[in-house]
Design a protein around this motif. Structure first.
Motif, PDB file in Angstrom:
ATOM      1  N   ASN A   1      17.909   3.564   1.602  1.00  0.00           N
ATOM      2  CA  ASN A   1      17.677   4.638   0.630  1.00  0.00           C
ATOM      3  C   ASN A   1      16.248   4.580   0.106  1.00  0.00           C
ATOM      4  N   GLY A   2      15.580   5.703   0.159  1.00  0.00           N
ATOM      5  CA  GLY A   2      14.192   5.764  -0.269  1.00  0.00           C
ATOM      6  C   GLY A   2      13.200   5.553   0.845  1.00  0.00           C
ATOM      7  N   ARG A   3      13.679   5.048   1.986  1.00  0.00           N
ATOM      8  CA  ARG A   3      12.788   4.828   3.133  1.00  0.00           C
ATOM      9  C   ARG A   3      13.135   5.738   4.305  1.00  0.00           C
TER      10      ARG A   3
ATOM     11  N   ASP B   1      22.346   1.735   0.891  1.00  0.00           N
ATOM     12  CA  ASP B   1      21.390   1.178  -0.063  1.00  0.00           C
ATOM     13  C   ASP B   1      20.198   0.532   0.640  1.00  0.00           C
TER      14      ASP B   1
ATOM     15  N   LYS C   1      23.577  11.392   2.445  1.00  0.00           N
ATOM     16  CA  LYS C   1      23.919  10.124   1.818  1.00  0.00           C
ATOM     17  C   LYS C   1      23.260   9.021   2.629  1.00  0.00           C
ATOM     18  N   TYR C   2      22.916   7.928   1.933  1.00  0.00           N
ATOM     19  CA  TYR C   2      22.230   6.838   2.603  1.00  0.00           C
ATOM     20  C   TYR C   2      22.799   5.496   2.161  1.00  0.00           C
TER      21      TYR C   2
ATOM     22  N   SER D   1       6.263   3.926  10.838  1.00  0.00           N
ATOM     23  CA  SER D   1       7.288   4.965  10.776  1.00  0.00           C
ATOM     24  C   SER D   1       7.719   5.364  12.178  1.00  0.00           C
TER      25      SER D   1
ATOM     26  N   ILE E   1      15.023   9.224   5.935  1.00  0.00           N
ATOM     27  CA  ILE E   1      15.378  10.599   5.594  1.00  0.00           C
ATOM     28  C   ILE E   1      16.097  11.230   6.780  1.00  0.00           C
TER      29      ILE E   1
ATOM     30  N   ASN F   1      10.749   5.282   7.520  1.00  0.00           N
ATOM     31  CA  ASN F   1       9.449   4.898   6.974  1.00  0.00           C
ATOM     32  C   ASN F   1       9.499   3.460   6.458  1.00  0.00           C
ATOM     33  N   SER F   2       8.338   2.892   6.294  1.00  0.00           N
ATOM     34  CA  SER F   2       8.228   1.526   5.766  1.00  0.00           C
ATOM     35  C   SER F   2       9.168   0.575   6.497  1.00  0.00           C
TER      36      SER F   2
END
Length: 120
Positions: free
Chosen positions: A64-66, A61, A58-59, A17, A68, A83-84
């Motif tokens: 998104n989810g990794r 694709d 908004k992110y 991260s 922030i 992250n990740s």
């Protein structure tokens, strides 16, 4: 005038991260949206995500989810928490801010970018 300065770029291992910062100065009260984009070597610039003055995010694709995006209105700083991380995230990350000076705009200011390298 509006100035943006990124910081936090570094070398990080895959799976790790990293958090980038984008500090705004000048006419920060005019900012409506702040965002991040990135450009990998030999590739076109890719939009990463954005946050509005109301805090809506908004992110892309691909992140998104990794990733922030958050902001601190007191310090006029926007953060990109990543992250990740994987090898495909290696790029120069730049922040931008959309703003509307009186009688003009919307305009977009850019920072100079900060490099992120993800190693295996």
């Amino acid at each position: 005038q509006l100035q943006l300065a990124e910081s936090g770029g570094d070398l990080v291992q895959a799976g790790g991260s990293l958090t980038l910062s984008c500090a705004a100065s000048g006419s920060v009260f005019m900012i409506t949206t702040t965002g991040w984009s990135r450009q990998a070597p030999g590739k076109q610039r890719e939009w990463v995500g954005s946050i509005t003055e109301d805090g809506n995010t908004k992110y892309a694709d691909s992140v998104n989810g990794r990733f922030i995006i958050s902001k601190n209105n007191t310090s006029n700083t926007v953060y990109l928490q990543m992250n990740s991380l994987n090898l495909e995230d290696t790029a120069v990350y730049s922040c931008y801010a959309d703003f509307s000076p009186g009688g003009l705009g919307p305009l977009r200011a850019w920072g100079r970018g900060t490099p992120v390298t993800v190693s295996s």
